[in-house]
Design a protein around this motif. Structure first.
Motif, PDB file in Angstrom:
ATOM      1  N   GLU A   1      -4.442  -3.007 -10.373  1.00 41.43           N
ATOM      2  CA  GLU A   1      -5.369  -3.392  -9.304  1.00 41.43           C
ATOM      3  C   GLU A   1      -5.047  -2.723  -7.966  1.00 41.43           C
ATOM      4  OE1 GLU A   1      -7.280  -7.241  -8.973  1.00 41.43           O
ATOM      5  OE2 GLU A   1      -5.940  -7.932 -10.574  1.00 41.43           O
ATOM      6  N   PHE A   2      -4.782  -1.431  -8.024  1.00 43.86           N
ATOM      7  CA  PHE A   2      -4.650  -0.626  -6.816  1.00 43.86           C
ATOM      8  C   PHE A   2      -5.890   0.254  -6.725  1.00 43.86           C
ATOM      9  CE2 PHE A   2      -0.431  -2.111  -7.049  1.00 43.86           C
ATOM     10  CZ  PHE A   2       0.158  -1.912  -5.811  1.00 43.86           C
ATOM     11  N   TYR A   3      -6.333   0.527  -5.503  1.00 42.51           N
ATOM     12  CA  TYR A   3      -7.579   1.259  -5.290  1.00 42.51           C
ATOM     13  C   TYR A   3      -7.363   2.350  -4.250  1.00 42.51           C
ATOM     14  CZ  TYR A   3     -12.617   1.961  -4.708  1.00 42.51           C
ATOM     15  OH  TYR A   3     -13.872   2.500  -4.654  1.00 42.51           O
ATOM     16  N   ARG A   4      -7.833   3.541  -4.535  1.00 42.27           N
ATOM     17  CA  ARG A   4      -7.735   4.667  -3.595  1.00 42.27           C
ATOM     18  C   ARG A   4      -8.901   4.567  -2.625  1.00 42.27           C
ATOM     19  NH1 ARG A   4      -5.066   9.902  -4.470  1.00 42.27           N
ATOM     20  NH2 ARG A   4      -5.095  10.877  -2.418  1.00 42.27           N
ATOM     21  N   THR A   5      -8.644   4.146  -1.388  1.00 37.34           N
ATOM     22  CA  THR A   5      -9.699   3.918  -0.405  1.00 37.34           C
ATOM     23  C   THR A   5     -10.044   5.173   0.375  1.00 37.34           C
ATOM     24  OG1 THR A   5      -8.132   3.291   1.316  1.00 37.34           O
ATOM     25  CG2 THR A   5      -9.024   1.527  -0.069  1.00 37.34           C
ATOM     26  N   HIS A   6      -9.153   6.140   0.347  1.00 44.42           N
ATOM     27  CA  HIS A   6      -9.274   7.321   1.201  1.00 44.42           C
ATOM     28  C   HIS A   6      -8.305   8.346   0.630  1.00 44.42           C
ATOM     29  CE1 HIS A   6      -8.398   9.630   4.922  1.00 44.42           C
ATOM     30  NE2 HIS A   6      -9.643   9.329   5.247  1.00 44.42           N
ATOM     31  N   LYS A   7      -8.418   9.596   1.025  1.00 47.37           N
ATOM     32  CA  LYS A   7      -7.494  10.598   0.483  1.00 47.37           C
ATOM     33  C   LYS A   7      -6.039  10.308   0.853  1.00 47.37           C
ATOM     34  CE  LYS A   7      -7.953  13.859   4.276  1.00 47.37           C
ATOM     35  NZ  LYS A   7      -8.215  15.241   4.645  1.00 47.37           N
ATOM     36  N   SER A   8      -5.833   9.482   1.850  1.00 46.47           N
ATOM     37  CA  SER A   8      -4.480   9.183   2.307  1.00 46.47           C
ATOM     38  C   SER A   8      -3.960   7.804   1.936  1.00 46.47           C
ATOM     39  CB  SER A   8      -4.411   9.318   3.831  1.00 46.47           C
ATOM     40  OG  SER A   8      -4.724  10.614   4.226  1.00 46.47           O
ATOM     41  N   TYR A   9      -4.773   6.937   1.348  1.00 46.81           N
ATOM     42  CA  TYR A   9      -4.348   5.558   1.105  1.00 46.81           C
ATOM     43  C   TYR A   9      -4.643   5.067  -0.313  1.00 46.81           C
ATOM     44  CZ  TYR A   9      -3.931   5.109   6.165  1.00 46.81           C
ATOM     45  OH  TYR A   9      -3.563   5.281   7.473  1.00 46.81           O
TER      46      TYR A   9
ATOM     47  N   MET B   1       0.843  -1.195   0.000  1.00 44.44           N
ATOM     48  CA  MET B   1       0.000   0.000   0.000  1.00 44.44           C
ATOM     49  C   MET B   1       0.873   1.238   0.000  1.00 44.44           C
ATOM     50  SD  MET B   1      -1.498   0.169   3.850  1.00 44.44           S
ATOM     51  CE  MET B   1      -0.473   0.581   5.228  1.00 44.44           C
ATOM     52  N   LEU B   2       0.234   2.373  -0.286  1.00 44.10           N
ATOM     53  CA  LEU B   2       0.908   3.660  -0.258  1.00 44.10           C
ATOM     54  C   LEU B   2       0.103   4.583   0.634  1.00 44.10           C
ATOM     55  CD1 LEU B   2       0.851   2.587  -3.530  1.00 44.10           C
ATOM     56  CD2 LEU B   2       2.663   4.252  -3.522  1.00 44.10           C
ATOM     57  N   GLN B   3       0.799   5.406   1.421  1.00 45.12           N
ATOM     58  CA  GLN B   3       0.133   6.304   2.359  1.00 45.12           C
ATOM     59  C   GLN B   3       0.670   7.715   2.162  1.00 45.12           C
ATOM     60  OE1 GLN B   3       0.735   5.271   6.466  1.00 45.12           O
ATOM     61  NE2 GLN B   3      -0.500   6.954   7.209  1.00 45.12           N
ATOM     62  N   ALA B   4      -0.234   8.676   2.007  1.00 40.26           N
ATOM     63  CA  ALA B   4       0.148  10.067   1.801  1.00 40.26           C
ATOM     64  C   ALA B   4       0.630  10.707   3.088  1.00 40.26           C
ATOM     65  CB  ALA B   4      -1.038  10.854   1.251  1.00 40.26           C
ATOM     66  N   GLU B   5       1.683  11.486   2.982  1.00 37.64           N
ATOM     67  CA  GLU B   5       2.215  12.291   4.080  1.00 37.64           C
ATOM     68  C   GLU B   5       2.564  13.656   3.486  1.00 37.64           C
ATOM     69  OE1 GLU B   5       2.730  11.769   7.378  1.00 37.64           O
ATOM     70  OE2 GLU B   5       1.772   9.806   7.240  1.00 37.64           O
TER      71      GLU B   5
ATOM     72  N   VAL C   1      -4.276   1.184  -1.962  1.00 40.02           N
ATOM     73  CA  VAL C   1      -3.951  -0.178  -1.546  1.00 40.02           C
ATOM     74  C   VAL C   1      -3.904  -1.142  -2.735  1.00 40.02           C
ATOM     75  CG1 VAL C   1      -4.962   0.122   0.740  1.00 40.02           C
ATOM     76  CG2 VAL C   1      -6.352  -0.826  -1.064  1.00 40.02           C
ATOM     77  N   ASN C   2      -3.090  -2.164  -2.589  1.00 42.41           N
ATOM     78  CA  ASN C   2      -3.017  -3.250  -3.554  1.00 42.41           C
ATOM     79  C   ASN C   2      -4.171  -4.196  -3.232  1.00 42.41           C
ATOM     80  OD1 ASN C   2      -2.416  -5.464  -5.119  1.00 42.41           O
ATOM     81  ND2 ASN C   2      -0.236  -5.459  -4.618  1.00 42.41           N
TER      82      ASN C   2
ATOM     83  N   VAL D   1       5.737   4.187   1.129  1.00 47.51           N
ATOM     84  CA  VAL D   1       5.480   2.992   0.328  1.00 47.51           C
ATOM     85  C   VAL D   1       5.755   1.776   1.203  1.00 47.51           C
ATOM     86  CG1 VAL D   1       6.048   1.729  -1.776  1.00 47.51           C
ATOM     87  CG2 VAL D   1       6.202   4.236  -1.755  1.00 47.51           C
ATOM     88  N   TYR D   2       4.719   0.971   1.439  1.00 52.10           N
ATOM     89  CA  TYR D   2       4.840  -0.253   2.230  1.00 52.10           C
ATOM     90  C   TYR D   2       4.962  -1.432   1.275  1.00 52.10           C
ATOM     91  CZ  TYR D   2       3.117   2.434   6.233  1.00 52.10           C
ATOM     92  OH  TYR D   2       2.969   3.357   7.234  1.00 52.10           O
ATOM     93  N   PHE D   3       5.952  -2.287   1.528  1.00 54.65           N
ATOM     94  CA  PHE D   3       6.187  -3.434   0.671  1.00 54.65           C
ATOM     95  C   PHE D   3       5.672  -4.713   1.319  1.00 54.65           C
ATOM     96  CE2 PHE D   3       9.257  -0.278  -0.638  1.00 54.65           C
ATOM     97  CZ  PHE D   3       9.171  -0.342  -2.023  1.00 54.65           C
TER      98      PHE D   3
END
Length: 107
Positions: free
Chosen positions: A57-65, A22-26, A67-68, A32-34
């Motif tokens: 197949e990545f999806y934006r679940t929230h303004k900050s995330y 997943m990726l998380q905005a800061e 996910v794969n 970037v989490y592996f």
């Protein structure tokens, strides 16, 4: 011929999409989490990375995330969170919930 695709995440770094959990905005950076438990921070905004990762197949679940979807364990209904393969819980916004449920139902 090598068919493995790499995605540039900034700073001359390239990753395989299947290696990213997943990726998380800061602010203007992105964590970037592996899948292997490692994480790194890049000076590329999540919005720009979303354009690069969405076809895989990545999806934006929230303004900050972002996910794969292949690494999602389950959707937790009462709290509107996703549990990821590494047991991270990711927030799902109300607006993104319906589309995500439809996708997960079809899997």
């Amino acid at each position: 011929m090598n068919t493995t695709s790499y995605i540039s995440i900034g700073g001359r770094q390239e990753v395989k999409p299947e290696e990213v959990l997943m990726l998380q905005a800061e602010i203007n950076y992105t964590l970037v989490y592996f899948v292997n438990g490692r994480k790194t921070i890049v000076a590329t905004p999540l919005k720009k990375l979303e354009e690069r990762f969405t076809p895989f197949e990545f999806y934006r679940t929230h303004k900050s995330y972002l996910v794969n979807l292949k690494c999602v364990k389950c959707f937790i209904e009462p709290t509107n969170t996703l549990q990821m393969a590494d047991n991270h819980n990711v927030i799902v916004s109300r607006r993104k919930r319906t589309g995500l449920k439809e996708y997960l139902k079809d899997r």
